[in-house]
Design a protein around this motif. Structure first.
Motif, PDB file in Angstrom:
ATOM      1  N   CYS A   7       0.824  -1.302  -0.047  1.00 18.05           N
ATOM      2  CA  CYS A   7       0.167   0.026  -0.019  1.00 18.05           C
ATOM      3  C   CYS A   7       0.929   1.164   0.038  1.00 18.05           C
ATOM      4  CB  CYS A   7      -0.776  -0.005   1.157  1.00 18.05           C
ATOM      5  SG  CYS A   7      -1.966   1.482   1.412  1.00 18.05           S
ATOM      6  N   ALA A   8       0.740   1.915  -1.149  1.00 14.01           N
ATOM      7  CA  ALA A   8       1.414   3.284  -1.179  1.00 14.01           C
ATOM      8  C   ALA A   8       0.740   4.551  -0.897  1.00 14.01           C
ATOM      9  CB  ALA A   8       2.138   3.443  -2.564  1.00 14.01           C
ATOM     10  N   ILE A   9       1.227   5.242   0.371  1.00 21.81           N
ATOM     11  CA  ILE A   9       0.309   6.388   0.587  1.00 21.81           C
ATOM     12  C   ILE A   9       1.248   7.610   0.739  1.00 21.81           C
ATOM     13  CG2 ILE A   9      -1.408   5.096   1.778  1.00 21.81           C
ATOM     14  CD1 ILE A   9      -0.171   5.623   4.511  1.00 21.81           C
ATOM     15  N   ASP A  10       0.719   8.605   0.953  1.00 24.30           N
ATOM     16  CA  ASP A  10       1.617   9.993   1.107  1.00 24.30           C
ATOM     17  C   ASP A  10       1.259  10.466   2.645  1.00 24.30           C
ATOM     18  OD1 ASP A  10       2.643  12.617   1.446  1.00 24.30           O
ATOM     19  OD2 ASP A  10       1.740  13.307  -0.255  1.00 24.30           O
ATOM     20  N   VAL A  11       2.185  10.223   3.619  1.00 25.39           N
ATOM     21  CA  VAL A  11       1.945  10.363   4.898  1.00 25.39           C
ATOM     22  C   VAL A  11       1.551  11.976   5.311  1.00 25.39           C
ATOM     23  CG1 VAL A  11       3.034   8.307   5.888  1.00 25.39           C
ATOM     24  CG2 VAL A  11       4.468  10.519   5.695  1.00 25.39           C
ATOM     25  N   ASN A  12       2.157  12.799   4.367  1.00 22.65           N
ATOM     26  CA  ASN A  12       1.701  14.230   4.399  1.00 22.65           C
ATOM     27  C   ASN A  12       0.353  14.720   4.206  1.00 22.65           C
ATOM     28  OD1 ASN A  12       4.330  15.073   5.422  1.00 22.65           O
ATOM     29  ND2 ASN A  12       5.017  14.611   3.300  1.00 22.65           N
ATOM     30  N   GLN A  13      -0.498  13.639   3.584  1.00 24.12           N
ATOM     31  CA  GLN A  13      -1.876  14.114   3.408  1.00 24.12           C
ATOM     32  C   GLN A  13      -2.725  12.688   3.972  1.00 24.12           C
ATOM     33  OE1 GLN A  13      -2.467  14.808  -0.742  1.00 24.12           O
ATOM     34  NE2 GLN A  13      -0.709  15.811  -1.202  1.00 24.12           N
ATOM     35  N   PRO A  14      -2.689  12.644   5.268  1.00 21.13           N
ATOM     36  CA  PRO A  14      -3.448  11.618   5.987  1.00 21.13           C
ATOM     37  C   PRO A  14      -4.907  11.676   5.590  1.00 21.13           C
ATOM     38  CG  PRO A  14      -2.491  13.008   7.739  1.00 21.13           C
ATOM     39  CD  PRO A  14      -1.858  13.608   6.154  1.00 21.13           C
ATOM     40  N   GLN A  27      -8.345  -5.714   1.655  1.00 24.53           N
ATOM     41  CA  GLN A  27      -7.663  -6.391   0.920  1.00 24.53           C
ATOM     42  C   GLN A  27      -6.596  -7.756   1.406  1.00 24.53           C
ATOM     43  OE1 GLN A  27      -8.292  -7.031  -2.462  1.00 24.53           O
ATOM     44  NE2 GLN A  27      -9.952  -5.388  -2.348  1.00 24.53           N
ATOM     45  N   ALA A  28      -5.950  -7.023   2.542  1.00 22.81           N
ATOM     46  CA  ALA A  28      -5.079  -7.846   3.227  1.00 22.81           C
ATOM     47  C   ALA A  28      -5.744  -8.814   3.835  1.00 22.81           C
ATOM     48  CB  ALA A  28      -4.213  -7.205   4.034  1.00 22.81           C
ATOM     49  N   ARG A  29      -6.845  -8.431   4.876  1.00 25.78           N
ATOM     50  CA  ARG A  29      -7.639  -9.365   5.607  1.00 25.78           C
ATOM     51  C   ARG A  29      -8.321 -10.327   4.910  1.00 25.78           C
ATOM     52  NH1 ARG A  29      -9.889  -4.782   9.592  1.00 25.78           N
ATOM     53  NH2 ARG A  29      -8.155  -4.770  11.194  1.00 25.78           N
ATOM     54  N   THR A  30      -8.768  -9.858   3.827  1.00 26.02           N
ATOM     55  CA  THR A  30      -9.671 -10.828   2.882  1.00 26.02           C
ATOM     56  C   THR A  30      -8.655 -11.872   2.350  1.00 26.02           C
ATOM     57  OG1 THR A  30     -11.191  -9.022   2.259  1.00 26.02           O
ATOM     58  CG2 THR A  30     -11.159 -11.028   0.635  1.00 26.02           C
ATOM     59  N   CYS A  31      -7.208 -11.551   1.903  1.00 26.81           N
ATOM     60  CA  CYS A  31      -6.597 -12.334   1.286  1.00 26.81           C
ATOM     61  C   CYS A  31      -5.602 -13.079   2.253  1.00 26.81           C
ATOM     62  CB  CYS A  31      -5.732 -11.603   0.432  1.00 26.81           C
ATOM     63  SG  CYS A  31      -6.600 -11.104  -1.169  1.00 26.81           S
ATOM     64  N   ASP A  32      -5.813 -12.884   3.608  1.00 25.46           N
ATOM     65  CA  ASP A  32      -4.835 -13.396   4.302  1.00 25.46           C
ATOM     66  C   ASP A  32      -3.387 -13.045   4.180  1.00 25.46           C
ATOM     67  OD1 ASP A  32      -4.181 -14.493   7.075  1.00 25.46           O
ATOM     68  OD2 ASP A  32      -4.009 -16.514   5.950  1.00 25.46           O
ATOM     69  N   ALA A  33      -2.963 -11.692   3.954  1.00 20.67           N
ATOM     70  CA  ALA A  33      -1.730 -11.332   3.337  1.00 20.67           C
ATOM     71  C   ALA A  33      -1.115 -10.547   4.352  1.00 20.67           C
ATOM     72  CB  ALA A  33      -2.163 -10.646   2.027  1.00 20.67           C
ATOM     73  N   HIS A  34       0.244 -10.409   4.111  1.00 17.67           N
ATOM     74  CA  HIS A  34       1.055  -9.442   4.774  1.00 17.67           C
ATOM     75  C   HIS A  34       0.813  -8.048   4.222  1.00 17.67           C
ATOM     76  CE1 HIS A  34       4.000 -12.581   6.575  1.00 17.67           C
ATOM     77  NE2 HIS A  34       2.725 -13.007   6.661  1.00 17.67           N
ATOM     78  N   LEU A  35       1.045  -7.163   4.973  1.00 16.50           N
ATOM     79  CA  LEU A  35       0.806  -5.665   4.478  1.00 16.50           C
ATOM     80  C   LEU A  35       2.058  -4.793   4.787  1.00 16.50           C
ATOM     81  CD1 LEU A  35      -1.343  -3.559   3.146  1.00 16.50           C
ATOM     82  CD2 LEU A  35      -1.946  -3.081   5.617  1.00 16.50           C
ATOM     83  N   ASP A  36       2.585  -4.434   3.525  1.00 14.87           N
ATOM     84  CA  ASP A  36       3.692  -3.579   3.387  1.00 14.87           C
ATOM     85  C   ASP A  36       2.923  -2.318   3.352  1.00 14.87           C
ATOM     86  OD1 ASP A  36       5.238  -5.584   3.907  1.00 14.87           O
ATOM     87  OD2 ASP A  36       6.051  -5.594   1.761  1.00 14.87           O
ATOM     88  N   ILE A  37       3.217  -0.989   3.993  1.00 15.04           N
ATOM     89  CA  ILE A  37       2.766   0.397   3.887  1.00 15.04           C
ATOM     90  C   ILE A  37       4.155   1.220   3.581  1.00 15.04           C
ATOM     91  CG2 ILE A  37       1.434   2.238   4.703  1.00 15.04           C
ATOM     92  CD1 ILE A  37       0.400   0.098   6.675  1.00 15.04           C
ATOM     93  N   LEU A  38       4.100   1.771   2.386  1.00 15.08           N
ATOM     94  CA  LEU A  38       5.180   2.452   1.987  1.00 15.08           C
ATOM     95  C   LEU A  38       4.720   3.954   1.601  1.00 15.08           C
ATOM     96  CD1 LEU A  38       7.877   2.829   0.432  1.00 15.08           C
ATOM     97  CD2 LEU A  38       6.597   2.276  -1.826  1.00 15.08           C
ATOM     98  N   SER A  39       5.703   4.921   2.204  1.00 10.89           N
ATOM     99  CA  SER A  39       5.643   6.235   1.889  1.00 10.89           C
ATOM    100  C   SER A  39       6.799   6.863   1.408  1.00 10.89           C
ATOM    101  CB  SER A  39       5.254   7.008   3.303  1.00 10.89           C
ATOM    102  OG  SER A  39       4.735   8.352   2.828  1.00 10.89           O
ATOM    103  N   VAL A  40       6.828   7.612   0.362  1.00 10.91           N
ATOM    104  CA  VAL A  40       7.946   8.102  -0.365  1.00 10.91           C
ATOM    105  C   VAL A  40       8.415   9.585  -0.011  1.00 10.91           C
ATOM    106  CG1 VAL A  40       9.248   8.055  -2.401  1.00 10.91           C
ATOM    107  CG2 VAL A  40       7.811   6.095  -2.212  1.00 10.91           C
ATOM    108  N   LEU A  41       9.504   9.638   0.232  1.00 13.67           N
ATOM    109  CA  LEU A  41       9.929  11.278   0.246  1.00 13.67           C
ATOM    110  C   LEU A  41      10.623  11.649  -0.424  1.00 13.67           C
ATOM    111  CD1 LEU A  41      11.162  11.318   4.140  1.00 13.67           C
ATOM    112  CD2 LEU A  41       9.031  11.874   3.193  1.00 13.67           C
TER     113      LEU A  41
END
Length: 144
Positions: A7-14, A27-41
């Motif tokens: 999941c790619a998000i901009d933490v400066n615009q919560p 989606q992660a709960r439905t798929c029983d998946a691990h969730l990586d959350i990325l924010s790019v500076l």
């Protein structure tokens, strides 16, 4: 085998990105998946603009981004998430970092937001359009 979702998000615009994270959590709960959350500076690097900022400034920006990401994730998942979550702060061009992270983590799905484009976006293509065109996995676009 557990799937991984990026999941790619901009933490400066919560206020804008919260719904993107909410959809990624579903989606992660439905798929029983691990969730990586990325924010790019942005990386000012060795460019002319970069010469106006110290290395300490970049470290402070990363620390602040981590703090904002931690707060957003805790708001949406609580202090003890029911998912395996990894928080990542990247530096550079957003779409390049999203694609690079997706490839290195071998995720099966990228979740990111698409914001109202302006005229320039139609000519150059926003980050989400570039990710869709070049990703080697499925991409889920969340509209505002």
């Amino acid at each position: 085998m557990t799937r991984r979702i990026l999941c790619a998000i901009d933490v400066n615009q919560p206020q804008i990105e919260e719904h993107v994270l909410e959809d990624a959590i579903i989606q992660a709960r439905t798929c029983d998946a691990h969730l990586d959350i990325l924010s790019v500076l942005p990386d000012y690097g060795t460019s002319f603009v970069g010469s106006f900022f110290s290395a300490e400034h970049h470290r402070e920006a990363i620390d602040e981004a981590k703090r904002l990401l931690d707060a957003l994730v805790e708001k949406k998942l609580g202090a003890e998430p029911d998912l395996v979550v990894r928080k990542i702060i990247g530096t550079g061009v957003a779409y390049e970092q999203i694609l690079k992270t997706a490839e290195t983590t071998e995720c099966g799905l990228i979740v990111l937001g698409a914001h109202k484009p302006n005229f320039q976006d139609y000519l150059l293509g926003p980050n989400s359009a570039r990710v869709v065109r070049h990703a080697k996995c499925s991409v889920y676009i969340v509209r505002q």
